[in-house]
Design a protein around this motif. Structure first.
Motif, PDB file in Angstrom:
ATOM      1  N   MET A 191       0.823  -1.203   0.000  1.00 28.78           N
ATOM      2  CA  MET A 191       0.000   0.000   0.000  1.00 28.78           C
ATOM      3  C   MET A 191       0.869   1.270   0.000  1.00 28.78           C
ATOM      4  O   MET A 191       0.463   2.291  -0.539  1.00 28.78           O
ATOM      5  CB  MET A 191      -0.921  -0.004   1.217  1.00 28.78           C
TER       6      MET A 191
ATOM      7  N   ILE B  99      -7.327  -3.393  -1.429  1.00 28.98           N
ATOM      8  CA  ILE B  99      -7.330  -2.511  -2.594  1.00 28.98           C
ATOM      9  C   ILE B  99      -8.613  -1.695  -2.657  1.00 28.98           C
ATOM     10  O   ILE B  99      -8.600  -0.489  -2.916  1.00 28.98           O
ATOM     11  CB  ILE B  99      -7.135  -3.345  -3.878  1.00 28.98           C
TER      12      ILE B  99
ATOM     13  N   ALA C 257       1.515   2.124  -3.467  1.00 23.05           N
ATOM     14  CA  ALA C 257       0.354   2.781  -4.063  1.00 23.05           C
ATOM     15  C   ALA C 257       0.276   4.240  -3.624  1.00 23.05           C
ATOM     16  O   ALA C 257      -0.049   5.123  -4.415  1.00 23.05           O
ATOM     17  CB  ALA C 257      -0.911   2.022  -3.678  1.00 23.05           C
TER      18      ALA C 257
ATOM     19  N   GLU D   9      -2.706   5.344  -7.808  1.00 28.26           N
ATOM     20  CA  GLU D   9      -3.697   4.284  -7.987  1.00 28.26           C
ATOM     21  C   GLU D   9      -3.358   3.275  -9.083  1.00 28.26           C
ATOM     22  O   GLU D   9      -3.794   2.130  -9.018  1.00 28.26           O
ATOM     23  CB  GLU D   9      -5.054   4.940  -8.292  1.00 28.26           C
TER      24      GLU D   9
ATOM     25  N   LEU E 239      -2.500  -0.167  -8.030  1.00 28.44           N
ATOM     26  CA  LEU E 239      -3.584  -1.042  -7.583  1.00 28.44           C
ATOM     27  C   LEU E 239      -4.294  -1.683  -8.763  1.00 28.44           C
ATOM     28  O   LEU E 239      -4.590  -2.881  -8.738  1.00 28.44           O
ATOM     29  CB  LEU E 239      -4.587  -0.233  -6.743  1.00 28.44           C
TER      30      LEU E 239
END
Length: 1866
Positions: A1236, A1285, A1239, A1244, A1247
């Motif tokens: 994460m 996600i 990300a 984004e 993801l």
């Protein structure tokens, strides 16, 4: 001596054996006895007997080649001296000095001591010559040798004598020295003593057993010292340290030889004195051992030394003439080769002569080896070819067993024990031959034995009748041929056959094969007799092997008179040839040498060249290519005896010797000196002469007589310690000469005298002067007095009264006689010891002296060694690194020091090694430190970003990503100690993730085991026993791009994600690594597909799926499924146990933390490092290397039954809850956090474009629709990651990809979850966990999208999720019951549903399904959905009534009615840790209010109450803030958008192994700051920064991190403005992390601060610098070309010039335009303005080649691996050259414009022209046209292209223009 030892020490005589040289006895004793002797200071009453062992076993354990001993037993050496042989006086001094006080601190002190000693020696010599003969008394003090020896032994060994039977301690009670103060041992370079003992008539010195000696090294493992003068010098250095300590204590070491120096695998050498040389039997002080030999040798020492091989010469002649039989001669040769009777690995060998098939047998062919006769030529050829191919495929590395050879040994230990099986105890046979006792498997008869064995015979079959008689009741006696009446008769017949004429006439051929010239070279290949031991260049120590005695053909035996002709039998050559042979032999005998010519040699010289010679030449190629083997027998790595006629070179040698003698004869000069000599008062030196003159006058004139004769000096002075010490020094010189000439003196008597050894090596030094290494030449000339005539030198040996060979000159070359202190002095030039030797010696002594029983001691030891490291590495050479590296590798592999050695020592050692050698030698111990089976203190050090930055810099970025990153990441899930998980992480089990017949199959295990080779770019070999860089001296023809150097440079970013490394070697505050204050360091990646072996991280999903399906087809269902669950359980238990062990921080308070706290520190450190690395590497490399590995790692978090268990709840009886986590969720939390973070960092797209496709791949059904443990864990990981996600997806993105999530994730997972034919490997527990996670995931999606969208998108998912409740109900109604799985009968049944559907059900899974789809699951899943979507669930779930009934039934039965609804166990359960907070049912759902592009849900909305009475509890359970199910990704400056996003999307779809460079003209960034044209661009090897030089006289450092959408203009991080002219070159010295730039003068500056370190300006302004190149690591030099065609080298660490070479004598060559250095730094290529190119060898300074390469000016050049040089010119040509070849490999021609800028990408050349055209040419394609050409558009690139550079890892181009702007394009 053995009898005395048995009497005094009570050791059984069976446990004693005499050493080979007879100087001591080896004893097999109990360790308890030895400990008692050492600690109690008394001899135990009785030494334990080895009652459980037979005599044969005891004798075997006493053999040198046997290392494995029974537990509790050991071997010792007992040196005994008779007291009556020590009863002689020894003078303490003879008034002469021997170079004392060599430890002077300065040259002044040293020279002062030398002057004083020389003055003293000259005075004493004059006194002895002119005064001593008139004195009648000897004033020298003396002491008995016994007392002197005892005193010195106690000083040397630091222990006192232990008295046996309370004997008097000394023969002289008044001089009792046993009570003297005893200190520590004098030197660690002397073999320590276990004890000193004294009996009535003996002294005993007990020493530990010496496993390997220097003799074993030079004889059996010559590659250990090959091609390294430093190793020999370091051994000499250690021996001199030992001699110095012994002499200081008054102990003489005797006539030391190679057998007296103990060595280990790391070449640590210790000296064992030769105590027996103290023994003297006096008959006028004559040495009983040396005197007869001395007189005999002196008598025959006329001319050259012909006595050295006299014994061998006499034996050869005796055998040739028939006076010595075959058996005795062959046993003598075995003795010369060092073979030992009774040694199973090195027993004497004799030939099999007959096959026993007929009476008296059929004679064998002695021209072929037994191995060849047994195996056949085809088998041997096959072995040779296969090993040759493996050798070539391995790059010529002799570290492998794959070296071209035919045979492995002459007599193996297995064959030895099979031969003697009848007389060998059963345990020994089971230990060596085969573990199970099968007496019938042993050959039953001599005929069968001879036919079975490929090895030669042993002497016992010719001498010992008892060998046939069995001691085993179940093994019959060995049968003999029927034509022999008894065993004795067979022995007689067999011996007679050996002595027969048929054998004798061909025996010389067998000698050639076994001991002679057919063991090596072309003859060995031709005879199929290449022996592995002689060609494998092994560096492991051994004390047995194949020894070559002769390098010339052995003479044939002559029958009858050697001078008479006879009629030759038909099998013999013609008489013409025979006549020639006899004449040769006659000549040989007259000349005193019989081994020069043979029958074979005579016949072969007359033969014509056969057709097979070409094959022979081809066969020799493999042997010639073996690493480091120098052509020519003299320098061969295979030891061989040079038995040549000593008269061959006599004339030339004598001339040279006479010249040398004339040159070296001292010249006396009368020089005036200001110094004054102070004489005693009243001393008149003329008085005695005047008195003598008066006396003579009186005698002659007065008495008419003659004058008195002059008395001669009396040389018979008492024996002194100095005499013993001089002998030690002379023996040392002889020993060093024996090392140098070891291949030439292999065959020698076991006990040669010192004089014999001296005469031999003196002769060799004269004949083979060039063989002596330069560092040892002056030492041998000094210690052996080679320039002094032998007769004059050895004149004092006639009476044998001296212990030394000769007396050294009192002054030689201005120095006193040599001694250890003088030779060790850095100011004495006799032995040029490298300057780092003292520090290296101190380092090794520290290593050996400290005990590391725990981590604390280990850390202290490593810290001390680290403090000493700088003093060693500052001056060390590659040869010195070969000595040092095994100790460092041992520290990095030992459990107690591994972590600290990596932390402290890796950086300085890797810096000295360079990237290539660091990967070769340090990679394996680093991997071992990360995968160590035990949890070591301080482990978190290895996961700090500081240490990882060092790894990247010193190993190279690509090597780190390929070989180490997977091991580093394992700690995130606590599997750092599980090798299986490590292999899974590296991609080994990627194919297993989609399922298979069974979790672990044989094929899968095999593939796992092979991963270590595929994931590493180097063979990870063990180098702790020895290192040699010699294989890198010569570049092989097939060396390709993957052998490049990978080193990187630290940079200077100013952003949080680009951290500052600081100084790599600073370990002061390791535990306080600051995330925001660290500098980034990076490195170059490899440029060729062949070297990019980064596991499966670059695989695209399609390829992985295909390979996985192939794997599934190969697997087969079976009980191995259960095996995996056991294995994984065990591994998980181990993991968790390891997770809970201690972690020791650098700070003291850390040690008090709990185990959980320590584990948290480790995980936090690793997570912090991964985040730092993700920011440093950029989006593309992060996606390829880190993200892909973490996604794989996520699956391993859920492997195993234990990790699928639910975590313990607060209340034991709480019902199942969709929020309840499993154990794997805790393990996966760090991995998910890191994913994460990526990300958050890059946006984004990570993801949606990387994580979700991987999830789809994980859950995709495979072709066979079966589950294994990896696939099962993959489903859990996929659902968990999807849940994570969805929390971070925006509303718009979620709605866009919801159909894809539903189709590619939800439905496949539900397909497995609800399958009635596919079982889960871990049974119901895994299915329950997956069911709960799926329920939680669907609930989360419902919360995000609202009721209306649920009905539209999730209807099928909900229907499938609840369908099995109805199916199980129908199965119960139809009467189906669970069945036990049976492989023979199918248990799959078709079930007809009430709605008409037909479903297949595996009845074996019925019990599993019933455990899952029960009332509890209905309650846990249906109630939340009812609360979330209300009455709509009735429309979506057809069987909602059935599920409702189950829910209510469970609630009534389990949930207490009196319990308040809002405190149900459902709410008190532990929440899922994957969410930061709990979920809310309201704030995240879609409503009717739109705010921008986001749907705003009113807070006061009320849902209709469904029929569930549990609505309120469930609502309460989910009520919390919105962050639990929706979080926004913060906008990052590095977020992917625009062109960066397009480039990233393309790159993650391209394989990392892609060999071609594709240019798409995607503009990414512009770098604006220069005001003049760009002249040069240099990317730093990490590809996150680059340098540019311009006409504006500045150099700028730019960051390469992604910013914006491709239109962003970047400012420089650092500007260097110290130049006065236009900068035309900029580069980096990677080894020291400094920048080199040039504008006509060279500036070297710090890349972190911009501070100038050094400048170089041409002294003459007429010769400015025109070209510069930085040397690759580990070199620290810069090469500079000037306009006068002179190439200069400067070392940035030292002042002045390093080297200066004139390149071109041709005046028309022009200016040096460009310099290129090969990646290995061994050659420099200079291009001139005339188009001329010159190739220079940097090691020798010689010009290797010069050629006119182009017709125009050289514009640019690059050097690549494989000796490739690429050059471009103004004549429009681009040419590829092989360094030493005449014609170019490729020639490209540009039609329009010249190629003025280019760079290399793997095997391709990326070019640029002034017309702004980018072309790509292939080095592998002979086509003259480029593969592609692209014209730069004006939108992407403005101005004219002036320079370009390739970023190979990121596949980007940096383009410089004439307007001062640099642009980054993809």
């Amino acid at each position: 001596m053995e009898l005395a030892i048995k009497r005094d020490l009570n050791i059984d005589q069976k446990q004693l054996i005499a050493a080979e040289d007879g100087s001591h006895v080896i004893a097999f004793v109990s360790q308890k006895w030895l400990v008692a002797l050492r600690e109690r200071k008394a001899v135990p009453v009785q030494c334990p007997r080895a009652d459980g062992l037979s005599n044969v076993e005891i004798q075997t354990y006493l053999q040198r080649s046997v290392q494995k001993l029974p537990t509790g037993w050991t071997r010792i050496e007992i040196h005994g001296l008779r007291k009556d042989s020590l009863d002689y006086p020894v003078a303490l001094s003879n008034d002469f000095s021997q170079g004392e006080n060599g430890d002077s601190e300065s040259v002044f002190k040293f020279m002062q001591n030398v002057a004083q000693q020389n003055y003293k020696n000259l005075w004493n010599r004059a006194r002895r010559t002119y005064v001593e003969q008139y004195e009648t008394t000897n004033k020298m003090p003396s002491i008995q040798a016994l007392d002197a020896l005892k005193l010195s032994l106690q000083k040397v060994y630091g222990c006192s004598f232990i008295l046996i039977n309370k004997v008097s301690a000394s023969l002289s009670p008044s001089k009792d020295c046993s009570g003297c103060a005893v200190g520590p041992p004098c030197s660690p370079n002397v073999v320590p003593a276990e004890a000193l003992l004294e009996s009535v008539d003996m002294l005993y010195i007990i020493l530990p057993y010496m496993q390997y000696s220097l003799y074993d090294v030079v004889t059996f493992s010559p590659a250990k010292l090959a091609n390294s003068h430093a190793k020999v010098l370091f051994i000499l250095y250690n021996v001199l340290q030992a001699l110095k300590a012994c002499h200081k204590a008054g102990l003489s070491c005797g006539t030391i030889s190679l057998n007296n120096v103990a060595v280990d695998e790391k070449l640590c050498s210790r000296l064992r004195p030769n105590f027996i040389d103290y023994e003297r039997q006096f008959d006028s002080t004559l040495n009983k051992r040396e005197a007869p030999a001395a007189s005999q040798e002196q008598a025959s020492a006329v001319g050259l030394c012909t006595t050295c091989n006299n014994e061998l010469k006499e034996m050869v002649i005796a055998w040739i003439q028939g006076r010595l039989d075959n058996f005795d001669y062959l046993m003598y040769l075995n003795k010369l080769a060092g073979r030992r009777e009774g040694d199973p690995n090195y027993h004497p060998v004799l030939p099999w002569v007959v096959d026993f098939t007929t009476k008296n047998g059929k004679f064998r062919d002695l021209k072929k080896s037994k191995f060849r006769l047994n195996k056949g030529d085809k088998q041997l050829e096959f072995t040779y070819e296969m090993t040759k191919q493996a050798f070539v495929a391995g790059g010529g590395s002799t570290d492998q067993f794959h070296v071209p050879h035919h045979i492995s040994d002459v007599l193996s230990d297995i064959t030895y024990y099979v031969y003697k099986a009848r007389r060998t105890p059963k345990p020994v046979l089971c230990n060596h031959v085969r573990s199970q006792w099968e007496p019938n498997e042993y050959p039953a008869s001599m005929e069968r034995m001879q036919g079975w064995t490929p090895d030669e015979c042993i002497p016992e079959f010719y001498t010992d009748p008892t060998i046939f008689k069995s001691i085993h009741p179940d093994m019959p006696d060995l049968d003999i041929p029927s034509w022999c009446s008894s065993y004795e008769d067979f022995i007689n017949v067999h011996r007679a056959l050996l002595e027969s004429r048929e054998v004798s006439q061909d025996l010389h051929h067998w000698i050639d094969l076994t001991f002679g010239y057919k063991l090596t070279g072309k003859n060995a290949v031709k005879e199929k007799n290449v022996c592995l031991h002689l060609v494998d260049n092994h560096t492991n120590l051994t004390c047995y092997g194949v020894v070559q005695l002769f390098d010339q053909p052995h003479p044939k035996r002559v029958f009858g008179s050697g001078y008479a002709l006879f009629e030759a039998p038909t099998i013999f050559p013609s008489s013409k040839h025979n006549n020639k042979v006899i004449v040769c032999e006659d000549k040989q005998i007259v000349n005193g040498n019989v081994i020069e010519a043979t029958v074979c040699e005579t016949l072969w010289t007359g033969d014509k060249v056969s057709a097979g010679d070409e094959e022979l030449e081809q066969g020799m190629e493999a042997l010639d290519s073996i690493g480091g083997t120098v052509k020519g027998s003299d320098q061969s790595s295979i030891p061989s005896l040079q038995i040549t006629s000593p008269t061959t070179f006599s004339g030339e040698s004598r001339i040279q010797a006479s010249r040398l003698n004339k040159q070296s004869r001292p010249v006396t000069c009368n020089e005036e000196s200001d110094g004054k000599c102070a004489l005693p008062e009243g001393f008149n030196p003329l008085q005695i002469l005047e008195e003598l003159e008066k006396l003579d006058n009186f005698l002659v004139r007065g008495l008419h007589s003659t004058i008195l004769p002059v008395n001669k000096c009396q040389d018979k002075i008492p024996l002194s310690l100095l005499d013993f010490f001089q002998r030690d020094i002379q023996a040392l010189g002889i020993m060093i000469a024996e090392i140098v000439f070891s291949p030439r003196i292999r065959a020698r008597t076991p006990k040669p005298s010192l004089l014999e050894r001296y005469l031999l090596v003196r002769n060799l030094c004269r004949h083979h002067h060039k063989d002596i290494p330069t560092p040892l030449l002056q030492m041998l000339e000094c210690l052996l007095q080679l320039h002094t005539p032998k007769d004059m030198l050895l004149k004092d040996m006639k009476d044998g009264a001296r212990v030394h060979l000769f007396e050294f000159p009192h002054i030689s070359n201005g120095l006193p006689p040599p001694c250890p202190s003088q030779l060790l002095s850095p100011f004495c030039s006799i032995i040029p010891f490298p300057t780092y030797f003292p520090n290296l010696h101190r380092f090794i002594l520290t290593y050996q002296s400290r005990r590391t029983e725990d981590e604390g001691q280990g850390r202290e030891l490593v810290f001390q060694l680290w403090q000493q490291m700088d003093g060693i590495l500052c001056d060390i050479t590659p040869e010195g690194l070969e000595i040092l590296l095994p100790f460092v590798l041992s520290l990095m592999t030992e459990e107690t020091t591994a972590v600290y050695a990596a932390w402290y020592l890796f950086e300085p050692v890797a810096k000295a090694l360079g990237p290539k050698n660091s990967n070769k030698y340090l990679l394996k111990p680093l991997i071992g430190a990360y995968e160590s089976p035990s949890y070591l203190h301080g482990r978190f050090y290895l996961y700090t970003d500081c240490f990882v930055a060092q790894l990247i810099v010193r190993l190279g970025l690509q090597a780190f990503l390929t070989n180490l990153l997977t091991h580093v990441l394992q700690v995130l899930v606590g599997v750092e100690s599980s090798s299986d998980e490590g292999k899974l992480l590296s991609g080994a089990a990627e194919d297993e993730e989609s399922g298979g017949d069974s979790p672990v199959t044989c094929d899968f295990e095999g593939r796992q085991n092979s991963v270590d080779h595929s994931t590493s770019s180097h063979e990870l070999l063990d180098y702790t026993s020895g290192v040699s860089f010699h294989d890198q001296v010569y570049l092989t023809e097939n060396e390709d791009f993957q052998s490049g150097l990978y080193v990187s440079e630290p940079l200077q970013p100013q952003e949080p994600e680009s951290l500052s490394l600081g100084r790599l070697s600073d370990k002061s505050s390791a535990s306080e690594v600051s995330l925001g204050d660290e500098k980034v360091t990076d490195c170059d990646s490899l440029r060729d597909k062949g070297s990019l072996k980064s596991g499966d991280s670059s695989q695209d999903l399609k390829h992985s799926e295909e390979s996985e399906e192939e794997e599934e087809q190969e697997t087969s269902p079976g009980p191995s499924e259960l095996t995996l669950s056991v294995i994984t359980d065990a591994s998980v238990d181990t993991i968790q146990a390891n997770d809970n062990q201690d972690l020791n921080d650098e700070e003291p308070d850390i040690s008090n933390h709990s185990e959980e706290k320590e584990k948290k520190i480790l995980i936090d450190t690793a997570c912090k490092m991964v985040r730092w690395l993700s920011a440093k590497l950029g989006p593309t490399v992060t996606s390829r290397s880190i993200a892909r590995n973490l996604l794989r790692l996520l699956t391993s978090c859920y492997v195993g039954h234990q990790r699928q268990q639910f975590l313990p709840n607060i209340e034991e009886n709480s019902p199942l809850n969709v929020k309840r986590p499993i154990c794997g969720d805790q393990v996966s939390k760090p991995v998910l956090d890191c994913l994460m973070y990526m990300a958050h960092l890059y946006g984004e797209p990570f993801l949606t474009y990387q994580f979700l496709p991987y999830i789809s791949y994980l859950v995709a059904p495979n072709s066979l629709c079966r589950l294994n443990s990896r696939k099962e864990a993959g489903l859990l990981a996929a659902v968990t990651l999807t849940q994570k996600i969805i929390v971070y997806l925006s509303d718009t993105t979620l709605m866009d990809i919801l159909p894809k999530i539903n189709q590619d994730v939800l439905l496949p997972v539900l397909g497995f979850l609800t399958s009635t034919t596919v079982g889960f490997p871990n049974g119901a527990q895994a299915r329950i966990a997956l069911c709960v996670k799926c329920s939680s995931l669907i609930s989360l999606i419902c919360l995000r999208i609202g009721r209306e969208m649920v009905q539209q998108h999730l209807g099928d998912a909900l229907r499938i999720f609840f369908s099995n409740f109805t199916l199980l109900q129908e199965l119960r109604e139809q009467g189906f019951f669970s069945e036990t799985p049976n492989s023979s009968e199918a248990s799959v049944q078709s079930v007809h549903g009430k709605d008409g559907t037909i479903c297949s059900v595996d009845l074996a899974l019925l019990e599993e399904l019933e455990k899952v789809y029960n009332a509890e699951m209905a309650y846990a899943t249906f109630v939340p959905f009812s609360c979330l979507i209300g009455d709509v669930i009735g429309q979506l779930v057809p069987n909602h009534a059935l599920i409702w009934n189950l829910t209510m039934a469970y609630q009534e039965a389990v949930v207490p009615k009196e319990m308040d609804s809002h405190v149900q166990p459902l709410e008190t359960s532990t929440r899922i840790p994957l969410h930061s907070t709990e979920e809310d049912t309201q704030s995240g759902t879609f409503g009717s209010v739109m705010v921008g592009n986001r749907i705003q849900v009113p807070k006061d909305i009320h849902y209709p109450v469904s029929k569930s009475s549990c609505c309120s509890p469930v609502m309460e359970n989910f009520q919390c803030d919105e962050n639990s199910f929706k979080q926004d990704l913060e906008k990052s400056t590095h977020g992917l958008c625009g062109n960066w996003l397009a480039y990233w999307q393309y790159e993650i779809g391209v394989s990392q192994h892609e060999p071609h460079f594709y240019f798409h003209q995607i503009k990414l960034q512009s770098f604006v700051g220069h005001s003049g044209a760009i002249k040069c661009i240099h990317p730093l090897s990490g590809e996150d920064f680059f340098l540019s030089g311009s006409k504006d006289k500045t150099v700028r450092l730019w960051p390469l991190y992604n910013y914006g959408d491709g239109t962003r203009e970047i400012e420089p991080r650092l500007s260097y403005s110290e130049h006065k002219k236009s900068v035309f070159y900029v580069g980096q010295l990677e080894s020291v992390q400094q920048i080199v730039s040039c504008d006509g003068g060279v500036c070297i500056w710090d890349q972190f601060t911009g501070k100038t370190i050094r400048t170089y300006e041409a002294g003459d302004t007429k010769v400015p610098v025109t070209a510069v190149a930085a040397m690759p690591p580990p070199y620290c030099s810069v090469t500079i070309g000037s306009s006068d065609s002179v190439l200069r080298f400067i070392d940035v660490r030292k002042p002045g010039l390093q080297h200066e070479f004139k390149l071109a004598s041709n005046v028309n060559a022009g200016l040096i335009r460009y310099l290129a250095v090969s990646p290995n730094g061994r050659s420099v290529v200079a291009g001139f303005s005339s188009g001329f190119i010159v190739l220079l060898d940097t090691r020798t300074g010689l010009v290797l080649k010069g050629w006119p390469a182009h017709e125009g000016d050289i514009l640019q050049m690059k050097a690549a691996d494989g000796n490739i040089v690429v050059s471009s010119s103004s004549d429009h040509s681009l040419t590829v050259w092989k360094e030493l070849e005449q014609k170019p490999l490729h020639h490209f021609k540009s039609n329009s414009d010249p190629i003025h800028a280019f760079d290399l990408y793997g095997s391709e050349i990326v070019t640029g022209t002034v017309a702004n055209k980018i072309g790509i040419y292939s080095l592998l394609d002979s086509s003259s046209q480029p593969n592609s050409t692209t014209k730069l558009s004006s939108e992407n690139f403005k101005g004219t292209l002036t320079h370009l550079a390739v970023l190979p890892t990121k596949r980007l181009l940096l383009l410089g223009s004439d307007n001062g702007v640099v642009r980054l394009l993809a």
